[in-house]
Design a protein around this motif. Structure first.
Motif, PDB file in Angstrom:
ATOM      1  N   GLU A 196       4.097  -1.332   1.862  1.00 32.15           N
ATOM      2  CA  GLU A 196       4.108  -0.004   2.477  1.00 32.15           C
ATOM      3  C   GLU A 196       2.795   0.256   3.198  1.00 32.15           C
ATOM      4  N   PHE A 197       2.900   0.391   4.500  1.00 34.89           N
ATOM      5  CA  PHE A 197       1.748   0.756   5.325  1.00 34.89           C
ATOM      6  C   PHE A 197       1.361   2.200   5.006  1.00 34.89           C
ATOM      7  N   ILE A 198       0.070   2.436   4.775  1.00 35.70           N
ATOM      8  CA  ILE A 198      -0.388   3.786   4.445  1.00 35.70           C
ATOM      9  C   ILE A 198      -1.214   4.379   5.577  1.00 35.70           C
ATOM     10  N   GLU A 199      -2.201   3.634   6.031  1.00 34.82           N
ATOM     11  CA  GLU A 199      -3.126   4.176   7.021  1.00 34.82           C
ATOM     12  C   GLU A 199      -3.794   3.046   7.782  1.00 34.82           C
ATOM     13  N   SER A 200      -4.212   3.308   9.013  1.00 32.80           N
ATOM     14  CA  SER A 200      -4.988   2.329   9.770  1.00 32.80           C
ATOM     15  C   SER A 200      -6.031   3.055  10.600  1.00 32.80           C
ATOM     16  N   SER A 201      -7.122   2.355  10.870  1.00 33.22           N
ATOM     17  CA  SER A 201      -8.170   2.959  11.686  1.00 33.22           C
ATOM     18  C   SER A 201      -9.079   1.874  12.240  1.00 33.22           C
ATOM     19  N   LEU A 202      -9.831   2.242  13.245  1.00 34.94           N
ATOM     20  CA  LEU A 202     -10.849   1.355  13.785  1.00 34.94           C
ATOM     21  C   LEU A 202     -11.954   1.220  12.745  1.00 34.94           C
TER      22      LEU A 202
END
Length: 367
Positions: A196-202
């Motif tokens: 389960e993908f939760i969050e992504s960021s640079l």
């Protein structure tokens, strides 16, 4: 594939998703009291993908708006609120604004999204209980400062009770994407199949200052929940194990009183199901009856392990059997995992997103 080309791909793929969402929302409005769950899930997956991919490029306003739309469709999907035309109109307005922002991607951060956000959040279920956020950090590694994250307590508890771990994944723009001809959407799709993908960021922490800003490969960090072990996860996502960090959950496990594999005595607390044949239609009934007898004969175990060492082929009834075991075990508040999975078995498991439900280890790891 250069960085500007990746942005163009992001825009084009997002626009395809949005066109699908627009069409699906119109279809849902035709019978708002009897919405097709498959269409709802399709909208959820599409907007979730846009949210995830936008985080890779730090398109914060696109990410925020798509996240808010996703939250509303999630509440409708899980029947926390009753769908109405006002919600559909709010989502359509949000989707239209996203389309405009994608058309003008260079200036997307200048757009005012407050009106759409307010209209969407007004549709949310209002709860007397405030949303509690839990602060987590990566486990310490030599020479690396652990990163800190926040996650909704309710979601965290669900991960823990399902026996899942939380990881941070580092994807490097050149090494992991451009040189392999991949896009952020390719990465998000594989991640969603593996857990389960939760969050992504640079990952701005990867650049310390002016001295190293031209030498370092730009990095993106993804917060991710799965039942996979690191070695298997590395192979599935095609990134080195060094790019995967574990989130320290010891305090949370203790707080919720959740039993983990390390707490168990394998000789007393674990029931092993050891089929010696493929999970195919001609064998399923016999296997099911055998497994049911073993579960009834061992009510005191805390964990059930399906040993897949001799399983090569799994057909649709075999998938049903695995899900049936998992549901039975979970209904009895026990842990469930699969060990000794071969390459063919893992392909089936990933296709049906089993790692998002329970722990699976491959033959190599088991050895």
């Amino acid at each position: 594939m250069m960085e500007d080309e990746l942005v163009n791909v992001f825009v084009k793929e997002s626009q395809v998703h949005l066109e699908s969402i627009k069409s699906d929302l119109l279809e849902l409005q035709k019978d708002i009291n009897n919405m097709d769950p498959d269409i709802l899930h399709g909208v959820f997956r599409s907007i979730h993908s846009i949210k995830g991919a936008s985080g890779f490029y730090h398109f914060q306003k696109i990410r925020t708006l798509s996240h808010t739309i996703k939250e509303l469709i999630s509440q409708i999907m899980y029947k926390k609120i009753t769908a109405d035309h006002g919600q559909m109109e709010a989502m359509q307005a949000g989707v239209n604004l996203l389309s405009n922002m994608l058309e003008d991607i260079a200036n997307s951060e200048q757009y005012d999204i407050e009106k759409e956000i307010m209209n969407l959040t007004c549709c949310f279920q209002q709860s007397d209980k405030p949303v509690k956020m839990i602060t987590l950090q990566e486990t310490h590694q030599n020479g690396k400062v652990p990163r800190v994250f926040e996650i909704n307590e309710e979601k965290l508890e669900r991960f823990l009770k399902n026996g899942q771990s939380l990881y941070t994944l580092n994807f490097f723009l050149k090494k992991d994407l451009t040189q392999k001809g991949k896009t952020p959407f390719d990465v998000i799709n594989v991640i969603n199949m593996s857990g389960e993908f939760i969050e992504s960021s640079l990952d701005i922490e990867s650049i310390q200052g002016l001295a190293d800003c031209l030498d370092n490969d730009l990095s993106f960090v993804v917060l991710f929940g799965t039942a996979m072990e690191i070695t298997l996860l590395s192979k599935t996502l095609d990134i080195p194990e060094s790019s995967i960090s574990v989130i320290d959950l010891k305090e949370q496990i203790k707080k919720y009183g959740i039993e983990t594999s390390s707490d168990l005595n394998p000789e007393k607390d674990t029931l092993f199901l050891m089929p010696t044949t493929d999970l195919v239609a001609s064998k399923i009934e016999v296997l099911r009856d055998s497994f049911l007898k073993k579960l009834k004969a061992n009510p005191g175990v805390s964990k059930v392990v399906l040993k897949a060492d001799h399983i090569e082929t799994v057909d649709s009834l075999g998938v049903n059997l695995i899900i049936g075991i998992y549901r039975q075990v979970m209904s009895e508040s026990k842990l469930f995992e699969i060990t000794g999975a071969g390459e063919k078995f893992l392909k089936v498991a990933n296709f049906f997103q089993f790692p998002a439900l329970f722990k699976i280890t491959s033959k190599e790891i088991t050895k």
